[in-house]
Design a protein around this motif. Structure first.
Motif, PDB file in Angstrom:
ATOM      1  N   TYR A  37      21.361  38.527  47.215  1.00 54.85           N
ATOM      2  CA  TYR A  37      20.198  39.334  47.569  1.00 54.85           C
ATOM      3  C   TYR A  37      20.340  39.806  49.020  1.00 54.85           C
ATOM      4  O   TYR A  37      21.003  39.146  49.822  1.00 54.85           O
ATOM      5  CB  TYR A  37      18.918  38.531  47.361  1.00 54.85           C
ATOM      6  CG  TYR A  37      18.635  38.317  45.889  1.00 54.85           C
ATOM      7  CD1 TYR A  37      18.130  39.367  45.124  1.00 54.85           C
ATOM      8  CD2 TYR A  37      18.924  37.112  45.265  1.00 54.85           C
ATOM      9  CE1 TYR A  37      17.898  39.197  43.764  1.00 54.85           C
ATOM     10  CE2 TYR A  37      18.697  36.940  43.909  1.00 54.85           C
ATOM     11  CZ  TYR A  37      18.190  37.991  43.165  1.00 54.85           C
ATOM     12  OH  TYR A  37      17.967  37.829  41.834  1.00 54.85           O
ATOM     13  N   ALA A  85      18.009  49.857  56.749  1.00 53.13           N
ATOM     14  CA  ALA A  85      18.607  49.919  55.417  1.00 53.13           C
ATOM     15  C   ALA A  85      17.550  50.103  54.317  1.00 53.13           C
ATOM     16  O   ALA A  85      17.755  50.865  53.405  1.00 53.13           O
ATOM     17  CB  ALA A  85      19.498  48.714  55.114  1.00 53.13           C
ATOM     18  N   GLY A  86      16.391  49.409  54.448  1.00 51.31           N
ATOM     19  CA  GLY A  86      15.348  49.568  53.440  1.00 51.31           C
ATOM     20  C   GLY A  86      15.817  49.131  52.064  1.00 51.31           C
ATOM     21  O   GLY A  86      15.451  49.724  51.053  1.00 51.31           O
ATOM     22  N   LEU A  87      16.626  48.075  52.031  1.00 50.44           N
ATOM     23  CA  LEU A  87      17.114  47.601  50.728  1.00 50.44           C
ATOM     24  C   LEU A  87      15.970  46.953  49.960  1.00 50.44           C
ATOM     25  O   LEU A  87      15.037  46.424  50.555  1.00 50.44           O
ATOM     26  CB  LEU A  87      18.244  46.591  50.935  1.00 50.44           C
ATOM     27  CG  LEU A  87      19.456  47.114  51.693  1.00 50.44           C
ATOM     28  CD1 LEU A  87      20.503  46.017  51.825  1.00 50.44           C
ATOM     29  CD2 LEU A  87      20.057  48.332  51.004  1.00 50.44           C
ATOM     30  N   PHE A  88      16.078  46.972  48.634  1.00 48.99           N
ATOM     31  CA  PHE A  88      15.064  46.332  47.810  1.00 48.99           C
ATOM     32  C   PHE A  88      15.311  44.824  47.820  1.00 48.99           C
ATOM     33  O   PHE A  88      16.342  44.372  47.329  1.00 48.99           O
ATOM     34  CB  PHE A  88      15.123  46.865  46.374  1.00 48.99           C
ATOM     35  CG  PHE A  88      14.818  48.337  46.276  1.00 48.99           C
ATOM     36  CD1 PHE A  88      13.835  48.901  47.072  1.00 48.99           C
ATOM     37  CD2 PHE A  88      15.510  49.157  45.410  1.00 48.99           C
ATOM     38  CE1 PHE A  88      13.538  50.251  46.996  1.00 48.99           C
ATOM     39  CE2 PHE A  88      15.223  50.511  45.319  1.00 48.99           C
ATOM     40  CZ  PHE A  88      14.243  51.053  46.118  1.00 48.99           C
ATOM     41  N   PRO A  89      14.370  44.052  48.379  1.00 45.32           N
ATOM     42  CA  PRO A  89      14.620  42.613  48.518  1.00 45.32           C
ATOM     43  C   PRO A  89      14.713  41.889  47.178  1.00 45.32           C
ATOM     44  O   PRO A  89      15.314  40.824  47.103  1.00 45.32           O
ATOM     45  CB  PRO A  89      13.402  42.118  49.317  1.00 45.32           C
ATOM     46  CG  PRO A  89      12.352  43.148  49.106  1.00 45.32           C
ATOM     47  CD  PRO A  89      13.066  44.448  48.918  1.00 45.32           C
ATOM     48  N   HIS A  90      14.128  42.478  46.128  1.00 45.00           N
ATOM     49  CA  HIS A  90      14.095  41.797  44.834  1.00 45.00           C
ATOM     50  C   HIS A  90      15.277  42.182  43.957  1.00 45.00           C
ATOM     51  O   HIS A  90      15.332  41.791  42.799  1.00 45.00           O
ATOM     52  CB  HIS A  90      12.789  42.099  44.117  1.00 45.00           C
ATOM     53  CG  HIS A  90      12.584  43.553  43.813  1.00 45.00           C
ATOM     54  ND1 HIS A  90      12.583  44.523  44.791  1.00 45.00           N
ATOM     55  CD2 HIS A  90      12.385  44.210  42.646  1.00 45.00           C
ATOM     56  CE1 HIS A  90      12.378  45.705  44.229  1.00 45.00           C
ATOM     57  NE2 HIS A  90      12.257  45.539  42.933  1.00 45.00           N
ATOM     58  N   ARG A  91      16.193  42.959  44.507  1.00 44.33           N
ATOM     59  CA  ARG A  91      17.352  43.344  43.703  1.00 44.33           C
ATOM     60  C   ARG A  91      18.630  42.917  44.395  1.00 44.33           C
ATOM     61  O   ARG A  91      18.707  42.927  45.625  1.00 44.33           O
ATOM     62  CB  ARG A  91      17.366  44.856  43.512  1.00 44.33           C
ATOM     63  CG  ARG A  91      16.183  45.325  42.725  1.00 44.33           C
ATOM     64  CD  ARG A  91      16.488  46.609  42.025  1.00 44.33           C
ATOM     65  NE  ARG A  91      15.306  47.102  41.373  1.00 44.33           N
ATOM     66  CZ  ARG A  91      14.981  48.390  41.325  1.00 44.33           C
ATOM     67  NH1 ARG A  91      15.795  49.271  41.886  1.00 44.33           N
ATOM     68  NH2 ARG A  91      13.900  48.776  40.715  1.00 44.33           N
ATOM     69  N   THR A 139      20.865  51.960  42.339  1.00 39.27           N
ATOM     70  CA  THR A 139      19.523  52.540  42.196  1.00 39.27           C
ATOM     71  C   THR A 139      19.515  53.978  41.671  1.00 39.27           C
ATOM     72  O   THR A 139      18.919  54.258  40.628  1.00 39.27           O
ATOM     73  CB  THR A 139      18.760  52.494  43.537  1.00 39.27           C
ATOM     74  OG1 THR A 139      18.694  51.142  43.975  1.00 39.27           O
ATOM     75  CG2 THR A 139      17.352  53.030  43.376  1.00 39.27           C
TER      76      THR A 139
END
Lengths: 221, 362
Positions: free
Chosen positions: B132, B85-91, B99
């Motif tokens: 998150y 998935a490569g999701l942004f962990p800080h968002r 995005t």
């Protein structure tokens, strides 16, 4: 109580500064050096994570700087910057690099490969990716290094007393020694400890505010 | 439409990842790139949004060379889904999905509204919007990944092993839901997998690649199973391609016998006693198990699984029959009520019949 407090924290005339004045100098110079160190470490760290081959020599260099005795640096610098806060500030800044450069590199390396891949694939430009993705994700690792650097600067700064009252609280150690006043040494030591702890707590708070996502990460893990 | 014209990728060390690939991925269809590791499938995908630059040939989207547009603009117009998935962990989930709309300058409120719509589309409860990514399961993260890729409504979707990192049950449900979403949105999709089953399940067209980046065959799933182009494709399809091919034949033609059903608490009729097995059903008609009329009182034998009499393929019917010790498969309706039973022999006859029909059609 207030009479006692006044007597404990009243500084003898040869200290040349009030207790609060010493604390302010202490915080100004050591935290200022940490910030300056961060400003230098960020580009160096970014550079090293782009060109991993340069990281070992860079790390060697900042560690080498860290190993130079501060007295020697003061003496070298005094010719250029005189007996001033700057003479204390520069070595402190250089010393923080030994902690901050690896902190920045480890932080940037902690950004998962697939997150960067996704960011590239969605059309982030380089600068924007750095500011909006890499830096925020690197922040927990980076802030841990900043906390260590700040506390270590607070302590290292004491040596500044040797070039004439530029050691902040550290002045008290030298003066206590010179004038056989143990009270000054105790006050200095305890103040320094309390400052370090408070400083660490304050930076932890900043970190929590900046990284709400990492807080919930800790509560899960 | 995505067109690959004699595209190749050779790395500086001399490895050839893709060799002279020519391929057309049609509009509003899922084109699957499948093959063993090192066959260049991911490289091919990544050349489409220029994460990798080809060393030869051209890639065209709707007739226009992808190099004509600024790279960021190209990428923002192509949805991209990757394995983890490569999701942004800080968002948060909603911020992750927003995005690309945000990159394109959409305001925060409109982007959030769009995020919530997409969460519904991919089957995520909107209460998760402010969580998150690490607070979600792997399957949920992957759904967020798909929602994020769809957020700016791109015409093209690139998917790199999007369902490989989740367990088989979650994978199946993600695949099914993905097909439903595709039926709704009709994107032009390039989908990379190493799993031939997944390729056959979801692909409209399948490109089988072999090591060194050569295209071995490009065909619809059924054609691939029926006529593999060469020994490599045949081997890659595996030993059960005959059985797998039955996925494309409906069980509609099977004659289900209804005389073998007996309700719980009802005595079998005289004629039923002649049968080797009777299917015991409850009052509502749901199958309970097989009983032997000659051995009353013995515990019913489980049926394994039933098949949906009108909708399932011959493969499901055959599997049901093979699975059950009695060798009979139970057909059920939408509500799970038994509508009839069929034996392995009868299914085998239906398979032969289907073969004959396809030979005559040629």
């Amino acid at each position: 109580m207030s009479a006692l407090a006044t007597s404990v924290f009243d500084m003898p005339s040869y200290v040349q500064s009030s207790y609060v004045g010493l604390i302010l100098t202490q915080l100004e110079v050591s935290l200022g050096a940490t910030l300056a160190g961060l400003a230098i470490a960020l580009p160096i760290g970014q550079f090293c994570s782009r060109l991993p081959r340069l990281y070992p020599p860079t790390l060697g260099l900042v560690t080498l700087i860290y190993s130079i005795p501060s007295i020697a640096l003061f003496v070298l610098l005094i010719d250029y910057t005189g007996e001033s806060e700057t003479t204390v500030f520069i070595p402190l800044t250089l010393y923080t690099l030994a902690i901050l450069v690896p902190g920045v590199v480890d932080g940037i390396r902690s950004v998962p490969r697939d997150v960067l891949d996704a960011a590239d694939g969605m059309g982030y430009g380089r600068a924007r990716r750095y500011l909006a993705v890499e830096l925020p994700i690197a922040l927990p690792t980076l802030m841990a290094a900043v906390r260590v650097a700040a506390v270590s600067s607070l302590s290292l700064m004491s040596i500044g007393a040797t070039i004439g009252n530029y050691g902040g609280i550290g002045d008290l150690f030298l003066l206590g020694l010179r004038f056989f006043d143990n009270r000054l040494i105790w006050v200095g030591l305890i103040t320094l400890l309390v400052l370090s702890v408070l400083c660490d707590i304050a930076l932890r708070l900043v970190q929590r505010l900046l990284t709400p996502w990492a807080r919930s990460l800790r509560s899960i893990g | 439409m995505i067109t690959f014209e004699n595209v190749s990728k050779r790395y500086p060390d001399g490895t050839e990842a893709v060799a002279g690939l020519s391929l057309e991925a049609p509009d509003a269809a899922i084109t699957v790139l499948v093959g063993p590791s090192g066959c260049g499938k991911t490289t091919t995908l990544r050349m489409t949004n220029r994460l990798v630059e080809p060393s030869g040939g051209r890639i065209l989207v709707d007739g226009a060379d992808i190099r004509e547009r600024p790279v960021a603009q190209l990428r923002r117009g192509i949805g991209y889904v990757i394995q983890h998935a490569g999701l942004f962990p800080h968002r948060t989930v909603a911020e992750n999905i927003a995005t690309v709309p945000r990159l394109l300058g959409k305001d925060r409120r409109a982007a959030r509204k769009r995020s919530l719509e997409l969460m519904e589309l991919v089957g995520l409860e909107t209460v998760l919007a402010d969580r998150y990514p690490h607070q979600l399961s792997g399957g949920q993260q992957q759904r967020v990944g798909v929602a994020r890729a769809l957020a700016a409504d791109p015409a093209i979707l690139l998917m790199d092993e999007p369902f490989s990192a989740v367990d088989p049950i979650v994978r199946k449900s993600l695949q099914e839901q993905f097909l439903q979403i595709q039926a709704e949105v009709g994107k032009t999709i390039l989908f990379v997998t190493h799993d031939i089953d997944e390729a056959i399940r979801i692909g409209d067209r399948i490109a089988v690649l072999r090591e060194g980046g050569h295209l071995a065959q490009f065909a619809a799933p059924r054609e691939l199973l029926e006529k593999p182009a060469d020994a490599f494709v045949e081997q890659f399809l595996g030993l059960d391609r005959g059985v797998r091919r039955l996925t494309f034949i409906s069980s509609n033609g099977l004659n289900l016998r209804t005389d073998a059903l007996v309700k719980r608490g009802v005595e079998p009729e005289a004629g039923q006693l002649e049968l080797p097995w009777l299917l015991l059903v409850d009052e509502a008609g749901a199958p309970l198990g097989w009983i032997e009329p000659r051995r009353p009182g013995a515990a019913p034998i489980p049926i394994g699984h039933p098949f949906r009499a009108k909708d399932d393929s011959l493969r499901a019917a055959l599997d049901a029959a093979v699975l059950c010790p009695t060798g009979w498969a139970v057909g059920v309706d939408e509500a799970g009520r038994a509508v009839g039973v069929v034996s392995q022999e009868e299914i085998a006859a239906a398979i032969r019949e289907a073969h004959r029909a396809s030979l005559e059609a040629v």
